[in-house]
Design a protein around this motif. Structure first.
Motif, PDB file in Angstrom:
ATOM      1  N   TYR A  85       0.830  -1.201   0.000  1.00  0.00           N
ATOM      2  CA  TYR A  85       0.000   0.000   0.000  1.00  0.00           C
ATOM      3  C   TYR A  85       0.871   1.260   0.000  1.00  0.00           C
ATOM      4  O   TYR A  85       0.571   2.238  -0.672  1.00  0.00           O
ATOM      5  CB  TYR A  85      -0.929   0.003   1.221  1.00  0.00           C
ATOM      6  N   LEU A  86       1.959   1.218   0.746  1.00  0.00           N
ATOM      7  CA  LEU A  86       2.863   2.373   0.854  1.00  0.00           C
ATOM      8  C   LEU A  86       3.779   2.524  -0.359  1.00  0.00           C
ATOM      9  O   LEU A  86       4.477   3.526  -0.489  1.00  0.00           O
ATOM     10  CB  LEU A  86       3.714   2.254   2.122  1.00  0.00           C
ATOM     11  N   SER A  98      13.182   4.183   4.483  1.00  0.00           N
ATOM     12  CA  SER A  98      12.700   4.843   3.267  1.00  0.00           C
ATOM     13  C   SER A  98      12.883   6.347   3.380  1.00  0.00           C
ATOM     14  O   SER A  98      12.396   6.977   4.318  1.00  0.00           O
ATOM     15  CB  SER A  98      11.221   4.524   3.056  1.00  0.00           C
ATOM     16  N   SER A  99      13.550   6.926   2.387  1.00  0.00           N
ATOM     17  CA  SER A  99      13.750   8.380   2.408  1.00  0.00           C
ATOM     18  C   SER A  99      12.418   9.117   2.282  1.00  0.00           C
ATOM     19  O   SER A  99      12.264  10.230   2.774  1.00  0.00           O
ATOM     20  CB  SER A  99      14.693   8.791   1.271  1.00  0.00           C
ATOM     21  N   ILE A 100      11.440   8.490   1.654  1.00  0.00           N
ATOM     22  CA  ILE A 100      10.146   9.129   1.422  1.00  0.00           C
ATOM     23  C   ILE A 100       9.228   9.020   2.639  1.00  0.00           C
ATOM     24  O   ILE A 100       8.508   9.951   2.961  1.00  0.00           O
ATOM     25  CB  ILE A 100       9.455   8.502   0.189  1.00  0.00           C
ATOM     26  N   LEU A 101       9.267   7.881   3.331  1.00  0.00           N
ATOM     27  CA  LEU A 101       8.286   7.611   4.384  1.00  0.00           C
ATOM     28  C   LEU A 101       8.824   7.725   5.802  1.00  0.00           C
ATOM     29  O   LEU A 101       8.062   7.611   6.761  1.00  0.00           O
ATOM     30  CB  LEU A 101       7.694   6.214   4.189  1.00  0.00           C
ATOM     31  N   ASP A 146       9.436  -5.074  -5.443  1.00  0.00           N
ATOM     32  CA  ASP A 146       9.154  -5.060  -6.871  1.00  0.00           C
ATOM     33  C   ASP A 146       8.439  -3.777  -7.321  1.00  0.00           C
ATOM     34  O   ASP A 146       8.071  -3.650  -8.470  1.00  0.00           O
ATOM     35  CB  ASP A 146       8.336  -6.295  -7.267  1.00  0.00           C
ATOM     36  N   GLN A 147       8.246  -2.829  -6.424  1.00  0.00           N
ATOM     37  CA  GLN A 147       7.626  -1.559  -6.779  1.00  0.00           C
ATOM     38  C   GLN A 147       8.683  -0.466  -6.778  1.00  0.00           C
ATOM     39  O   GLN A 147       9.696  -0.579  -6.107  1.00  0.00           O
ATOM     40  CB  GLN A 147       6.545  -1.175  -5.765  1.00  0.00           C
ATOM     41  N   GLN A 148       8.426   0.578  -7.517  1.00  0.00           N
ATOM     42  CA  GLN A 148       9.329   1.716  -7.471  1.00  0.00           C
ATOM     43  C   GLN A 148       9.199   2.384  -6.117  1.00  0.00           C
ATOM     44  O   GLN A 148       8.148   2.332  -5.492  1.00  0.00           O
ATOM     45  CB  GLN A 148       8.972   2.732  -8.565  1.00  0.00           C
ATOM     46  N   ASN A 149      10.260   3.008  -5.662  1.00  0.00           N
ATOM     47  CA  ASN A 149      10.249   3.667  -4.362  1.00  0.00           C
ATOM     48  C   ASN A 149       9.595   5.042  -4.485  1.00  0.00           C
ATOM     49  O   ASN A 149      10.232   6.067  -4.386  1.00  0.00           O
ATOM     50  CB  ASN A 149      11.675   3.782  -3.828  1.00  0.00           C
ATOM     51  N   THR A 150       8.282   5.027  -4.748  1.00  0.00           N
ATOM     52  CA  THR A 150       7.529   6.282  -4.867  1.00  0.00           C
ATOM     53  C   THR A 150       6.519   6.331  -3.741  1.00  0.00           C
ATOM     54  O   THR A 150       6.283   5.324  -3.079  1.00  0.00           O
ATOM     55  CB  THR A 150       6.789   6.342  -6.210  1.00  0.00           C
ATOM     56  N   LEU A 151       5.912   7.471  -3.567  1.00  0.00           N
ATOM     57  CA  LEU A 151       4.874   7.573  -2.555  1.00  0.00           C
ATOM     58  C   LEU A 151       3.779   6.586  -2.915  1.00  0.00           C
ATOM     59  O   LEU A 151       3.591   6.259  -4.075  1.00  0.00           O
ATOM     60  CB  LEU A 151       4.326   8.999  -2.510  1.00  0.00           C
TER      61      LEU A 151
END
Length: 156
Positions: free
Chosen positions: A61-62, A103-106, A67-72
């Motif tokens: 969800y985050l 995570s730099s984003i979260l 396997d997902q890009q490190n995006t919001l």
């Protein structure tokens, strides 16, 4: 995953009224009854709630799965807090906490760990790794005041 349907009434109860949006909390617990209880308590406190049944679903969800890009988060929804059970199969709440804080984003999102076991070494380990709070289950309506305090500190 259940995405909570919350009416937009009385957001000011959390002191968020000026910002026009209810705080969004991601609640993670493998036990359905505990997950529903946390969801109900949060909704009663005027929060928007998304639930996940395990750490991998929460990461999905985050937007943090390998396997997902490190995006919001892929859904584009902002999460103001994550509350997670400590003991879950596959990925513990502690492991989920570590992934979020790496995570730099979260990493700025407050994470609250809950457990039915009061083990001081476990509590200290979670707090040292960056957990905002450690709460004992079952959560009660009175615990929501503490959570609101954390949400107020971290609102953007």
């Amino acid at each position: 995953m259940d995405v909570g349907d919350v009416s937009s009434t009385s957001s000011s109860f959390l002191g968020m009224g000026d910002y026009g949006e209810e705080p969004h909390v991601l609640a993670v617990d493998d036990n359905l009854i505990d997950r529903k209880l946390v969801e109900k308590l949060l909704k009663n406190s005027c929060c928007k709630v998304t639930t996940a049944e395990n750490g991998l679903r929460a990461l999905e969800y985050l937007g943090l799965r390998d396997d997902q890009q490190n995006t919001l988060n892929g859904s584009g929804l902002k999460v103001n807090m994550i509350i997670t059970d400590y003991c879950m199969p596959g990925m513990t709440g502690y492991e989920l906490l570590k992934k979020i804080k790496e995570s730099s984003i979260l990493k700025e999102i407050p994470v609250v760990i809950m457990s039915s076991e009061n083990i001081p070494t476990r509590i200290n380990k979670c707090l040292q790794e960056g957990a905002q709070m450690f709460m004992l289950k079952p959560l009660k309506q009175a615990d929501m005041k503490k959570l609101r305090g954390q949400l107020m500190k971290h609102r953007n």
